[in-house]
Write a protein that holds these residues in place. Sequence first.
Motif, short mmCIF file in Angstrom:
data_model
loop_
_atom_site.label_atom_id
_atom_site.label_comp_id
_atom_site.label_asym_id
_atom_site.label_seq_id
_atom_site.Cartn_x
_atom_site.Cartn_y
_atom_site.Cartn_z
N GLN A 148 35.08 -1.11 34.05
CA GLN A 148 35.69 -1.87 35.14
C GLN A 148 35.56 -1.08 36.44
O GLN A 148 35.67 0.15 36.44
CB GLN A 148 37.16 -2.14 34.83
N PHE B 15 39.83 -4.85 22.76
CA PHE B 15 38.77 -4.71 23.75
C PHE B 15 38.68 -3.27 24.21
O PHE B 15 39.42 -2.81 25.05
CB PHE B 15 39.04 -5.65 24.94
N PRO C 91 34.20 -8.74 27.52
CA PRO C 91 33.62 -7.55 28.14
C PRO C 91 32.59 -6.88 27.22
O PRO C 91 32.68 -6.96 26.00
CB PRO C 91 34.83 -6.62 28.32
N LEU C 92 31.63 -6.23 27.83
CA LEU C 92 30.66 -5.43 27.08
C LEU C 92 31.29 -4.09 26.73
O LEU C 92 32.09 -3.56 27.48
CB LEU C 92 29.41 -5.21 27.92
N ILE C 93 30.90 -3.56 25.58
CA ILE C 93 31.50 -2.32 25.09
C ILE C 93 30.50 -1.17 25.25
O ILE C 93 29.32 -1.31 24.92
CB ILE C 93 31.87 -2.46 23.59
N TYR D 52 35.46 3.71 32.65
CA TYR D 52 35.52 3.14 31.30
C TYR D 52 36.90 3.30 30.73
O TYR D 52 37.46 4.39 30.69
CB TYR D 52 34.44 3.75 30.42
N TYR E 73 35.62 -0.70 27.75
CA TYR E 73 34.87 -1.60 28.60
C TYR E 73 34.83 -1.01 30.00
O TYR E 73 35.67 -0.19 30.37
CB TYR E 73 35.49 -3.00 28.62
N CYS F 107 27.31 -6.21 23.64
CA CYS F 107 28.23 -7.30 23.31
C CYS F 107 28.44 -7.32 21.81
O CYS F 107 27.49 -7.36 21.04
CB CYS F 107 27.66 -8.64 23.77
N LEU G 100 25.54 -0.68 27.21
CA LEU G 100 26.65 -1.61 27.07
C LEU G 100 26.23 -2.68 26.08
O LEU G 100 25.14 -3.23 26.20
CB LEU G 100 26.99 -2.24 28.42
N VAL H 56 34.62 -6.54 36.03
CA VAL H 56 34.49 -6.13 34.63
C VAL H 56 33.12 -6.54 34.12
O VAL H 56 32.69 -7.67 34.32
CB VAL H 56 35.58 -6.80 33.75
N GLU I 154 30.82 -8.09 31.91
CA GLU I 154 30.92 -9.04 30.81
C GLU I 154 29.55 -9.39 30.28
O GLU I 154 28.55 -9.26 30.98
CB GLU I 154 31.60 -10.33 31.29
N CYS I 155 29.54 -9.88 29.03
CA CYS I 155 28.28 -10.37 28.47
C CYS I 155 27.85 -11.61 29.24
O CYS I 155 28.67 -12.41 29.65
CB CYS I 155 28.48 -10.72 27.00
#
Length: 775
Positions: free
Chosen positions: A520, A515, A536-538, A571, A518, A548, A546, A527, A529-530
Amino acid sequence: MDLKNKYAQVIVDIPNLDTRTFSYLIPDELQGIIKIGLPVLVPFGNQGVVNAYVVGFSNYLPEGINAKYIYEVLDTEPIFDIEYLKFVEWIANYYCCNLQTVLETAIPSNFFSKSKRIVSLLEDIDPEKKLNKNQEKIIDFLKEKPETSVFNLQKKTKIPSSAFYEAVRKLRSSNLIEVNNLIELKSAKPKLERFVRLSGSIVSDSPAIPKRQSDVLDCLEKIGGECKVSEFLKQAKTTATTLKKISETGKIELFDKEIYRNPLKIFENQGQDEFLTLNSNQAEALSQIINSMKERATEPLLLYGITGSGKTEVYLHAIKSALENDKNIIILAPEILLASQLAKRISARFGIEKVAIWHSNISEGERFDVWERIKTNEVKIIVGARSAIFAPLKNLGLIIIDEEHESSYKQTSPAPRYNAKTLAMERAKRTGSTLVLGSATPDITSFYRAKNTEKILHLPERFGTAELATINVVDMRHEFNTGNKSIFSRVLKHNLARNLEEGKQSILLINRRGFSTYGQCANCGFVAECKSCSIPLILHKTTNKLRCHYCSYERDVFNTCPECESDAIKYFGLGTQKVEELFKKEFPKARAVRIDSDTMTKKNAHIEIIEAFTQGEVDVLIGTQMIAKGLDIPNVTLVGVLMADSLFNMPDFRSGERGFQLLTQVAGRAGRGDFRGKVYFQTYSPEYFAIQHAKEQDFLSFYHFEMQGRNELSYPPFSYLIRLVISSRSEIKARKISEEVAYKLRVLTESRGIDERLEVLGPSACIISKIKDEY
Ligand code: ADP
Ligand code: ZN
Ligand code: ZN
């Protein structure tokens, strides 16, 4: 004996329909044309006209069935034979899925659909010919538009299906029209390319040839007398006008030549490679493969040879031997990139005509051409990723699976959920072919099996003088505690700099599937998230979005935290993009290129990058596990693995095996030429057993260690595992049904007294408990 059959049995191409056959009447016009394996059009209830495949014949019908006529054939030649059909049936049965789904994977049905069937008028129509009203309508329409798709023709003439297809058939059997397959309407015509060739002999003292023209003729003669015009203009440094002028003298000829849309074209002009003389270990391995082919023994052979020990050379010799015995070959690589590499090496030995490449990334047109070339037996060697095991190649004698330990041979979704290795074993058994599995780090299960059947072919040494690279494990905790906050350890940085100075090449591996990067909130811990998946989204820097990695959902980066409204979103983690960025900051002059699935979107982009790296136009290749395998570039002397720990963090009983394999593979990229390679594993847990075994590059000791653990917990190869995944948009429903299934299985195993041998585990939530809104 009357060979006419009244009915054909077909399976219709409708997904999710239970596998069963339906009977259709064979119209007179199609008698003799209909064969097993032929794609046809049939009427099917309220679905209208659907695609189907002929799978059998009969002369009677079960009572109460009122068979309809087959409308049309979608091709004139079968696309599979009975042997192949049985193989496909076996797959459907073994993997509990319906036959149509398997066929759809093997034979994409969009090859054969009525919108891609073109009706054309044959020229001389006998005016005496008696036509009925519908036939006339069709002919009249075709006179206006001589080449129309079947689909359009019916739509425009407004004749009801059954009457329409009857009329088409009649017109066809009386040779008034013809119907042909076209794969893409736009590129309907076979691809033509302009060529130039010498016509007749050149008399050098013939008068009145300007020097410039005779130079051009000389050049054409030198390169073999025939050449693609576009190519030739460059070679001869001349112009199209000059060529035209010369052609008017009759000394050369310009003409169109049909060419296949062949992705291997880019390798066309590579030189012919010589076969190398095998060393004794290689020769021993080869002779066992040849023996096995002779005896048609079907127990898989495991070619276990460390990286650089010359496995590929053994494959090439084995292929040669199969070809000499008129046998065809399928060879699989774990992914597209490697398949292309392999295709290049193979076509350099055997020529690009005999070889075809097959994977999910080739275009429909290309795939169609491969089909045609398989049918005419021009293609004798199929190179591809896992789906190439379905290639309907006849007369198979040898199947090779390179890097057989790779998990990508398994397709987990969508159905059919198959393992190409299992299919290869089955196909080898059915065709009497020899199956060779090759790896430096064999699958634990393959090794166990081959050991028991004494089918291990061992190549214990690197070829020539090349020695295995030296491997160092770098403790990143120590780096951090002594003031190095960079992602590169001091020793790796030092060696990267030296390699750049000396003009040698390096590889940096970062396993982004962890992961990585991501966002936070440092204030409240939120965090990003998708919204559809529980991960978590990248962060993607190039687009500043961001994303998924499971469903490709994308959104803008957060400027403030949606929970606490602070602007403290930070990040964390490391992905390929971040490594690239940090590397370029550290080494601004180096030529670095990144490869991962984000850079692979452009067709052939990966091949181009690898080519550039091979040619030395790139100093440092940064990438995910894609770059860990197969590359054989002598000038690469340094490999760095960033965050080796992340390879082992998956909750899977195979994670130790996978991590060991990846580290060993990537280490094998270094020092394949005259210079000894150096490898650095950067880690926060240097004592971890798989990292230690990988450092020693000792498969056998890893194998023994791992087998002990597997035995204690009854994991494969001491058992078989079947995983049932139940998913639903409703979490409650997914949970309830999972519990019911588990309960019923337990009751079943107990009541049959097999609960000792068949243990039911779970249910439990998946590692990622929600993907694309499905729990
Ligand atoms: P592997 O597939 O096991 O990683 P390769 O087949 O790529 O190994 O071989 C590694 C290197 O050794 C290649 O550069 C190859 O050309 C060379 N090589 C392999 N076999 C021979 C041989 N019999 N004679 C000379 N060179 C060889
Ligand atoms: Zn917050
Ligand atoms: Zn998602």
